[in-house]
Design an enzyme around this catalytic site. Sequence first.
Site, mmCIF file in Angstrom:
data_model
loop_
_atom_site.group_PDB
_atom_site.id
_atom_site.type_symbol
_atom_site.label_atom_id
_atom_site.label_comp_id
_atom_site.label_asym_id
_atom_site.label_seq_id
_atom_site.Cartn_x
_atom_site.Cartn_y
_atom_site.Cartn_z
ATOM 1 N N ARG A 1 67.431 23.966 -10.403
ATOM 2 C CA ARG A 1 66.989 25.165 -10.450
ATOM 3 C C ARG A 1 67.898 26.739 -10.973
ATOM 4 O O ARG A 1 67.047 27.217 -11.699
ATOM 5 C CB ARG A 1 65.332 25.317 -9.823
ATOM 6 C CG ARG A 1 64.423 27.058 -10.216
ATOM 7 C CD ARG A 1 63.323 27.075 -8.900
ATOM 8 N NE ARG A 1 62.843 25.599 -8.813
ATOM 9 C CZ ARG A 1 62.024 25.554 -9.172
ATOM 10 N NH1 ARG A 1 61.781 26.421 -9.931
ATOM 11 N NH2 ARG A 1 60.596 24.529 -8.986
ATOM 12 N N GLU B 1 55.045 13.618 -13.767
ATOM 13 C CA GLU B 1 54.924 13.808 -15.089
ATOM 14 C C GLU B 1 55.693 13.056 -15.708
ATOM 15 O O GLU B 1 54.910 13.207 -16.957
ATOM 16 C CB GLU B 1 55.989 15.024 -14.947
ATOM 17 C CG GLU B 1 55.049 16.616 -14.230
ATOM 18 C CD GLU B 1 56.198 17.678 -13.959
ATOM 19 O OE1 GLU B 1 57.326 17.765 -14.763
ATOM 20 O OE2 GLU B 1 56.206 18.677 -13.301
ATOM 21 N N GLY C 1 63.955 20.460 -8.715
ATOM 22 C CA GLY C 1 64.225 21.763 -8.525
ATOM 23 C C GLY C 1 64.854 22.150 -7.680
ATOM 24 O O GLY C 1 66.003 23.119 -8.249
#
Length: 1059
Positions: free
Chosen positions: A62, A122, A58
């Site tokens: 982002r 992730e 982010g």
Amino acid sequence: MKICESSSSISLFLYLTLLLILKPRGVVPNPISNKIFSPSTSIPAPQIKYDVFVSFRGSDIRKNFLSHVLDALSRKGIIVFSDKKLITGDELSAIQRAIEKSLISLVIFSPNFASSHWCLDELVKIVECRANYGRVLMPVFYQVYPSDVRHQNGTYRDAFAQHEQKYSSYKVLSWRSALKQSANMSGFDSSLFSDDAKLVEEIVQNVLIKLNQVDQGKSKGLVGIEKKISPIESLLHLESEDVRVLGIWGMPGIGKTTIAEEVFRRLRSKYESCYFMANVREESERCGTNSLRLRKIILSTLLKEENLKDELINGLPPLVKKRLHRMKVLIVLDDIKDAEQLEVLIGTVDWLGPRSRIIITTRDKQVLAGKVDDIYEVEPLDSAESFQLFNLHAFTKHEHLEMEYYELSKKMVDYTAGVPLVLKALANLLCGKDKDIWESQAKILKIEQIENVHVVFRLIYTNLDSHEKNILLDIACFFDGLKLKLDLIKLLLKDRHYSVSTKLDRLKDKALVTISQQSIVSMHDIIQETAWEIVRQESVEEPGSRSRLLNPDDIYHVLKDDKGGEAIRSMAIRLSEIKELHLSPRVFAKMSKLKFLDIYTNGSQNEGRLSLPRGLEFLPNELRYLRWEYYPLESLPSKFSAENLVRLSLPYSRLKKLWNGVKDIVNLNVLILSSSTFLTELPDFSKAASLEVINLRLCLKELDLSGCISLTSLQSNDTHLSSLRYLSLYNCTSVKEFSVTSKHMNILDLEGTSIKNLPSSIGLQTKLEKLYLAHTHIQSLPKSIRNLTRLRHLDLHLCSELQTLPELAQSLEILDACGCLSLENVAFRSTASEQLKEKRKRVIFWNCLKLNEPSLKAIELNAQINMMSFSYQHISTWDRDHDHNHNHNHSIYVYPGSEIPEWLEYSTTTHDYITIDLSSAPYFSKLGFIFGFIIPTNSSEGQIVKLKISDGQDKGIKMYLSRPRRGIESDHVYLMYDRRCSHYLASRVNDQSKIKIQVRASLKTPTLQYVPVQLRGFGVSLVTPSKYDKFKQQLEFRDRSVVPINMCPVEEISKFLGI
């Protein structure tokens, strides 16, 4: 040499031993190869919910690159999950479930990606899903070299040096392996693209290609689909610039919806905006007289505006119509019942842009007359296609019985007349059955001599067990159309003798019910109509002896003549279709086994059709589902136990209270009491352990008591309402005491209540984003309100007793204090640097005439800081800023005053124009204009002020400003930055050294006419990157003084900043 070899062997042994010690049970690490994530075909893949999962760091992307990627994917109708959707605190498991349910994982590797253990976890999950489920991984190397990712060089080396100090060797090894495998794949390298726009375009195109490949794979199971798609695409004339409407017509079960879905799936990526409205017939029946709501859904989806105003759905305003007319859209309306539905939803097609296409499916050809350009008639499958579809469902992959059963299969196929729904249902019925059962069913079908498809479904019904039959009839005669989720259906049908889940799965396997991706349980019209007839045949002459009632005439006679009996299990009464009737107090006394009762209006005002002039003495204790809109009594019967209730819905009722005392409502899951304006107290829910929709103990997520005008208090201790996210007491005019705290609260609406103070604990609700306090008796806000670090919208308009405003959170974007007649003091952050971090976009102080001088000056300074920051953000992203959201492109400050702020470089009080020197702003492409207008006192009615801004040589641009409808009682300063206006003025500059800006104003009267208004004056200030940098430096320098800015004399601040 031997010593070295021995040492090396010992090191390797110790290394492998360490890995085995650290590994999780059942996992064998392989530190040499990249096969930690070995493919597995035995694990069933989760159902796809998202097209794309986006993994990113982010802090790197982002606010820029990521936002462009998400916007581009969204505009193509691609369903995206990114962790922007998660609320802080959500567990990693939620993200991992999203990865499993995403077809494509788009991993954006950026310089600091590897510094986040979340991102690396992730990635491990993404690589696992690629191996286990065949999911697609698309790497993007943004401002980082693929080799740095592959070998963990550069910033990735630095990040792993930190990780190795904190995490186990096994975890670090799995991260390294995932990075290497991902970087070895073909991806997108930002260094090979001239700009981000081209990179984003390439990413989106590749995502679409992959989705289309998957869609083509899906369509392989649709027998005969290509033969039907080809002529439809031809009839659509996709190359034509005209707006074209195509009708798809055919009998029920013939495959109209399947064909429309496939066409939509193949074509959607070619359109700017798309919408598939399924089950229009059913949706319209649910909406009743409120069917314009469906049109609103279509428009909201096409325009990508969730909160489209109701007044827009009937007659489209010019601006909305203009936007739609520029868009190329694809709309599918599935299962249109009549021409009236079509007229409401679409009307004429002149509001759609060139090359737009509308597809309509219907079983009634007359619906399409004069409304479409072409009609495609869906023909039954031919014998070869029918045989192929039947075999697909009648035999498992591991069976090779097609030849042995050839003759029997041929007979079955002949009976189905090529109707796909019947073919699948009959095949599912016979799948796995012995040959003798096939033969017996064939004889039955031959004796019945099929005249319509209902015969086949009756046969299928007879082969169900008693529990399956019950569930099927319950869904057909009661639940279908209510759009209830699977979990709620299971609760409503719960039985100690069998598993409802198992029975529903069997009905689904037999193609008798469907469960959507949203977990909505429904069934096809043909099956439902068959079920209705089965119930009718239970007692043709005596409806009161049937198990389920839904025909309004049958229900009327049963209730009127008191013919209801124990057999009745469910009853659905649409008030608009039943004749007026006075019910007896014991009208339900004989229906002791009634489980499901629905009395509803669908938006029409027919609450008086069923009245209880002598009250109601009895409700069956077996009731599990009770909806009674406009329930006419003050409470439910005293003898009603409510112990079996799962869903209780009594909106618009005359209830004062539900019941006396404490009920054992352990099964109650949903309670709806909206707009019950006579409600004076809520019951004790201490035993309602399953309550979710309205729950005062731990499980409540949403509580809407809007319009309960007799309610006087809502309070809870720290354990109550702890999971509440939305609470509305809108227009609960008697509520004076309020004390509710929930750390998960997002929206709190107290507008129209009589509260005077907020609890000091309000500051603990750090997830609160919107707080509505308009029309209340609030006198002050607690200082803890500044701790609401996510608060974006604070509505205080017409809080006539509010006297002071404390410092507010930097996150606040909208502050509406219009009509706060007693407001005197407004506080701001102590330093300009802190105010520079604010995100104010809309700050309104209309008619706040008691504001003292220090507060007015503080507002003026805060306005300058925020307006300068806001305008700079836009001009610094001038070429990339394509956001059409008005709130994102527009910033205003309004407060009482008759003097143009001195910090506006150019001003006039005598002319309607200003000439601006541009010699100090050489970069014309990055030029912003902040305006300040003095709006004069005006007591006449009218809410809209129109400003025409031009350079005096062309038509210019029109801006519309809102002001209090009843007028303003003093001159007001109206500061504005508008991206569209700045774009226009910058485009008029060209190479000129000066520009003339002319402003003319008019007021929209109640007769919809615009009358001229003379401004008291106006000013303009140029914003360029260099001017903003200088302004920021001045603020930072000022902050280094010992006196905080909110304590410094106003004159000094003004002098220093040039105000």
